[in-house]
Write a protein that holds these residues in place. Structure first.
Motif, PDB file in Angstrom:
ATOM      1  N   GLU A  34       0.881  -1.277  -0.151  1.00 35.34           N
ATOM      2  CA  GLU A  34      -0.174  -0.085   0.060  1.00 35.34           C
ATOM      3  C   GLU A  34       0.862   1.357  -0.065  1.00 35.34           C
ATOM      4  O   GLU A  34       0.700   2.138  -0.598  1.00 35.34           O
ATOM      5  CB  GLU A  34      -1.090  -0.044   1.239  1.00 35.34           C
ATOM      6  N   GLU A  35       1.825   1.257   0.788  1.00 33.20           N
ATOM      7  CA  GLU A  35       2.658   2.408   0.981  1.00 33.20           C
ATOM      8  C   GLU A  35       3.434   2.815  -0.357  1.00 33.20           C
ATOM      9  O   GLU A  35       3.742   3.772  -0.601  1.00 33.20           O
ATOM     10  CB  GLU A  35       3.633   2.286   1.992  1.00 33.20           C
ATOM     11  N   ILE A  36       3.847   1.844  -1.158  1.00 33.59           N
ATOM     12  CA  ILE A  36       4.659   2.009  -2.200  1.00 33.59           C
ATOM     13  C   ILE A  36       3.674   2.246  -3.566  1.00 33.59           C
ATOM     14  O   ILE A  36       4.357   2.588  -4.658  1.00 33.59           O
ATOM     15  CB  ILE A  36       5.616   0.843  -2.613  1.00 33.59           C
ATOM     16  N   GLY A  37       2.528   1.998  -3.424  1.00 30.98           N
ATOM     17  CA  GLY A  37       1.546   2.469  -4.768  1.00 30.98           C
ATOM     18  C   GLY A  37       1.166   1.536  -5.186  1.00 30.98           C
ATOM     19  O   GLY A  37       0.569   1.792  -6.669  1.00 30.98           O
ATOM     20  N   VAL A  38       1.217   0.134  -4.896  1.00 29.69           N
ATOM     21  CA  VAL A  38       0.502  -0.735  -5.764  1.00 29.69           C
ATOM     22  C   VAL A  38      -1.140  -0.361  -5.595  1.00 29.69           C
ATOM     23  O   VAL A  38      -1.791  -0.296  -4.712  1.00 29.69           O
ATOM     24  CB  VAL A  38       0.552  -2.133  -4.937  1.00 29.69           C
ATOM     25  N   ASP A  39      -1.699  -0.600  -6.775  1.00 24.27           N
ATOM     26  CA  ASP A  39      -3.228  -0.424  -6.965  1.00 24.27           C
ATOM     27  C   ASP A  39      -4.302  -1.279  -6.509  1.00 24.27           C
ATOM     28  O   ASP A  39      -5.065  -0.980  -5.864  1.00 24.27           O
ATOM     29  CB  ASP A  39      -3.473  -0.297  -8.509  1.00 24.27           C
ATOM     30  N   TYR A  40      -3.893  -2.559  -6.757  1.00 23.80           N
ATOM     31  CA  TYR A  40      -4.676  -3.715  -6.258  1.00 23.80           C
ATOM     32  C   TYR A  40      -3.868  -4.936  -5.499  1.00 23.80           C
ATOM     33  O   TYR A  40      -2.633  -5.036  -5.961  1.00 23.80           O
ATOM     34  CB  TYR A  40      -5.329  -4.495  -7.351  1.00 23.80           C
ATOM     35  N   ILE A  41      -4.312  -5.312  -4.401  1.00 25.17           N
ATOM     36  CA  ILE A  41      -3.694  -6.228  -3.407  1.00 25.17           C
ATOM     37  C   ILE A  41      -4.483  -7.624  -3.404  1.00 25.17           C
ATOM     38  O   ILE A  41      -5.661  -7.455  -2.809  1.00 25.17           O
ATOM     39  CB  ILE A  41      -3.189  -5.879  -2.230  1.00 25.17           C
ATOM     40  N   THR A  60      -8.246  -6.056   5.397  1.00 22.91           N
ATOM     41  CA  THR A  60      -9.331  -5.273   4.844  1.00 22.91           C
ATOM     42  C   THR A  60      -9.784  -4.206   6.070  1.00 22.91           C
ATOM     43  O   THR A  60     -10.362  -3.326   5.779  1.00 22.91           O
ATOM     44  CB  THR A  60     -10.767  -6.009   4.572  1.00 22.91           C
ATOM     45  N   LYS A  61      -9.744  -4.654   7.307  1.00 21.86           N
ATOM     46  CA  LYS A  61     -10.064  -3.606   8.227  1.00 21.86           C
ATOM     47  C   LYS A  61      -9.109  -2.549   8.432  1.00 21.86           C
ATOM     48  O   LYS A  61      -9.443  -1.530   9.159  1.00 21.86           O
ATOM     49  CB  LYS A  61     -10.220  -4.209   9.553  1.00 21.86           C
ATOM     50  N   GLN A  62      -7.942  -2.362   7.933  1.00 19.22           N
ATOM     51  CA  GLN A  62      -7.182  -1.244   7.767  1.00 19.22           C
ATOM     52  C   GLN A  62      -7.593  -0.085   7.111  1.00 19.22           C
ATOM     53  O   GLN A  62      -7.194   0.958   7.381  1.00 19.22           O
ATOM     54  CB  GLN A  62      -5.633  -1.729   7.457  1.00 19.22           C
ATOM     55  N   GLY A  63      -8.392  -0.269   6.226  1.00 21.97           N
ATOM     56  CA  GLY A  63      -9.170   1.066   5.454  1.00 21.97           C
ATOM     57  C   GLY A  63      -8.101   1.453   4.642  1.00 21.97           C
ATOM     58  O   GLY A  63      -7.893   2.608   4.175  1.00 21.97           O
ATOM     59  N   PHE A  64      -7.109   0.565   3.851  1.00 23.77           N
ATOM     60  CA  PHE A  64      -6.309   1.047   2.767  1.00 23.77           C
ATOM     61  C   PHE A  64      -7.179   1.715   1.656  1.00 23.77           C
ATOM     62  O   PHE A  64      -8.051   1.372   1.300  1.00 23.77           O
ATOM     63  CB  PHE A  64      -5.193  -0.014   2.187  1.00 23.77           C
ATOM     64  N   ASP A  65      -6.506   2.605   0.849  1.00 18.09           N
ATOM     65  CA  ASP A  65      -6.785   3.246  -0.327  1.00 18.09           C
ATOM     66  C   ASP A  65      -6.859   2.042  -1.285  1.00 18.09           C
ATOM     67  O   ASP A  65      -7.483   2.061  -2.347  1.00 18.09           O
ATOM     68  CB  ASP A  65      -6.265   4.602  -0.734  1.00 18.09           C
ATOM     69  N   THR A  66      -5.802   1.175  -1.369  1.00 13.46           N
ATOM     70  CA  THR A  66      -5.600   0.295  -2.583  1.00 13.46           C
ATOM     71  C   THR A  66      -6.839  -0.954  -2.530  1.00 13.46           C
ATOM     72  O   THR A  66      -7.339  -1.110  -1.352  1.00 13.46           O
ATOM     73  CB  THR A  66      -4.311  -0.687  -1.904  1.00 13.46           C
ATOM     74  N   GLU A  67      -7.157  -0.973  -3.475  1.00 12.37           N
ATOM     75  CA  GLU A  67      -8.356  -2.060  -3.726  1.00 12.37           C
ATOM     76  C   GLU A  67      -7.651  -3.417  -3.286  1.00 12.37           C
ATOM     77  O   GLU A  67      -6.889  -3.872  -3.670  1.00 12.37           O
ATOM     78  CB  GLU A  67      -8.831  -2.285  -5.066  1.00 12.37           C
ATOM     79  N   CYS A  85     -15.221 -11.604   4.353  1.00 11.13           N
ATOM     80  CA  CYS A  85     -13.780 -10.987   4.616  1.00 11.13           C
ATOM     81  C   CYS A  85     -14.041  -9.272   4.317  1.00 11.13           C
ATOM     82  O   CYS A  85     -13.019  -8.744   4.522  1.00 11.13           O
ATOM     83  CB  CYS A  85     -12.767 -11.658   3.869  1.00 11.13           C
ATOM     84  N   ASP A  86     -14.794  -9.164   3.810  1.00 17.80           N
ATOM     85  CA  ASP A  86     -15.239  -7.689   3.674  1.00 17.80           C
ATOM     86  C   ASP A  86     -14.271  -7.059   2.481  1.00 17.80           C
ATOM     87  O   ASP A  86     -13.848  -5.929   2.756  1.00 17.80           O
ATOM     88  CB  ASP A  86     -15.396  -6.853   4.850  1.00 17.80           C
ATOM     89  N   VAL A  87     -13.972  -7.822   1.413  1.00 16.28           N
ATOM     90  CA  VAL A  87     -12.956  -7.316   0.385  1.00 16.28           C
ATOM     91  C   VAL A  87     -13.691  -6.593  -0.442  1.00 16.28           C
ATOM     92  O   VAL A  87     -15.007  -6.421  -0.694  1.00 16.28           O
ATOM     93  CB  VAL A  87     -12.455  -8.654  -0.335  1.00 16.28           C
ATOM     94  N   ASP A  88     -13.036  -5.689  -1.110  1.00 16.34           N
ATOM     95  CA  ASP A  88     -13.680  -4.696  -2.206  1.00 16.34           C
ATOM     96  C   ASP A  88     -14.056  -5.406  -3.525  1.00 16.34           C
ATOM     97  O   ASP A  88     -14.777  -5.114  -4.060  1.00 16.34           O
ATOM     98  CB  ASP A  88     -12.477  -3.576  -2.501  1.00 16.34           C
TER      99      ASP A  88
END
Length: 490
Positions: A34-41, A60-67, A85-88
């Motif tokens: 997430e920190e280095i800018g990956v778009d999707y994990i 998922t509970k971290q609230g990352f901007d990354t999908e 698992c509350d994935v996007d």
């Protein structure tokens, strides 16, 4: 054109034989991605186990901007676990080749289409983003592949992916397939495997053919020969494809590579592109001379670009320019005659088949320069207490300028405890940092001699020191003290 990156280290990468990550390890990797800018994990495969689901939930509970995605088969039970698992999003994997449809699933193409579309609709009804991945697409009839994709898009698929499941693409066939899919109206991705060592080349060809996203794993880990290498592809896009870019901070490439190698236990071969230890190392005298004059002569990029640093390797192929540079790095200044003598002595040692370490270099240089240091710090005694129920504790007795000092320390292991005790004993030299620690057994058997090499740093000076003993603790302490003695005399 901006190319999106889907990282599947935590799913496809974890399928590397022998790799099993804990929930906390997965979270550390995801956080760095997430920190280095990956778009999707792709955080995992929710159907796998309750432990896998717990790991995905932690992410998922971290609230990352990354999908955040989970792998899913086109089955409601898989999708329900993804929802838990509350994935996007889901990476909905649907086999499309005749081999997989008829031999693996024992079904028909019409039934496969119906199953695929029903799964997409179920995902969309429950608010999930869908990337439909065509498994074994590289062996799928192109017309049927288009039918699968277009049908999925009609019922709501957001993205589609071509999977080269057994790594049989070549750059030409990869480009041709993606070029023929340009009519697809949603973003199209590529997922390549490295069975023939072509995963990165095939991914770059796919991008030039029309792909706007790629799947990869850090260090290229994965089943069999692995997946597309994240770091190689991202840097190649940055340096070799001027019309394309990614959102990845490539200065952090080396850091995440080392993190994944450490947590998975899958270490990087020295000659691996970008992140291998030899990627920016030079031994040849011709190369070293060129690099010193202009780094572009033998490097396609600066090591700093990817968070690395250049190093000149000591060996029989080296020349005086690289050697002089290395000597200056360890704080030694020599004239031309001394430099040539040191170079000649190194080559004599290397011709005998011995690897010349920094410790050897210092010993050879000291001999030529006739440098003799009187050790200010001398070890007298080391005592260790350790066991299953006892935190490792060490006491050391040493002298500093003939003044006896007795100190104790604890650590995560007996070596750590002993080094910590030494550090406390020599607190007046607390500006010295241990930056590298390496252990080799240089004889066989349980009574093997242990060779410990440490690298210590004080301000801009870095030196190596060695300790060789049957006991790893004594060898480690002696190496550390030898290094400190060397640094405080420089």
């Amino acid at each position: 054109m901006n190319i999106k990156v889907l990282d599947t280290t935590l799913r496809d990468g974890e399928q590397t034989p022998g790799v099993s990550l804990t929930s906390s390890e997965k979270l550390r990797i995801a956080t760095k991605l997430e920190e280095i800018g990956v778009d999707y994990i792709e955080a995992g495969s929710a159907i796998t186990s309750s432990g896998e689901r717990d790991s995905i939930k932690e992410i998922t509970k971290q609230g990352f901007d990354t999908e955040i995605l989970s792998f899913s088969r086109p089955l409601n039970i898989d999708i329900d676990f993804c929802l838990e698992c509350d994935v996007d999003a889901v990476n909905l994997v649907v086999p499309t080749s005749d081999l997989h449809i008829f031999d693996k699933l024992n079904t028909t193409k019409d039934q496969l289409l119906e199953m695929s579309n029903a799964a997409v609709e179920y995902c969309k009804d429950h608010g999930l983003i869908v990337e439909l991945s065509a498994e074994d697409a590289s062996r799928t009839d192109i017309d049927f592949l288009k039918t699968v994709f277009k049908s999925a898009i009609d019922v709501g698929a957001d993205r589609v992916c071509v999977c080269d499941t057994v790594g049989i693409f070549t750059p030409e066939t990869s480009y041709n397939m993606f070029n023929s899919l340009r009519e697809i109206e949603v973003p199209i991705s590529c997922h390549c495997h490295n069975d023939f060592g072509l995963a990165v080349a095939n991914t770059l060809a796919a991008i030039k053919g029309g792909a706007c996203e790629f799947h990869s794993t850090v260090n290229g880990i994965g089943e069999r020969a692995g997946n597309t290498s994240f770091e190689e592809t991202v840097v190649s896009i940055n340096r070799l494809l001027p019309d394309y870019d990614t959102n990845v901070d490539i200065s952090q490439i080396y850091n995440i590579s080392k993190l994944v190698a450490r947590l998975t236990g899958v270490y990087i071969q020295p000659n691996k592109a970008i992140v291998g230890e030899n990627a920016f190392a030079h031994e040849s005298g011709i190369h070293s001379d060129g690099i010193i004059k202009n780094a572009s002569t033998y490097e396609p990029m600066t090591p700093e670009l990817v968070g690395r640093s250049r190093k000149f390797v000591i060996g029989k192929h080296m020349g005086t320019h690289g050697l002089d540079n290395r000597l200056k790095e360890i704080g030694l200044s020599v004239n031309k005659v001394q430099l040539q003598q040191i170079c000649d002595n190194i080559k004599v040692l290397a011709d005998k088949g011995k690897t010349v370490t920094d410790v050897d270099l210092q010993a050879i240089a000291d001999d030529v320069l006739n440098v003799n240091f009187e050790d200010r710090i001398k070890l007298k005694e080391v005592t260790i207490v350790s066991g299953n129920t006892v935190m490792p504790t060490a006491s050391v007795k040493l002298t500093i300028d003939d003044v006896e000092v007795l100190e104790a320390g604890v650590g995560i292991g007996p070596v750590d405890a002993a080094i910590n005790a030494v550090k406390k004993s020599i607190a007046e030299f607390d500006d010295i940092e241990l930056v590298e620690y390496h252990v080799d057994a240089i004889t066989g058997g349980t009574d093997a001699l242990i060779d410990v090499i440490v690298k210590l740093q004080k301000e801009d000076k870095i030196i190596s020191a060695r300790g060789t003993e049957p006991d790893i603790i004594n060898a480690s302490v002696k190496a550390y003290i030898a290094g400190v003695n060397r640094l405080i005399e420089m």
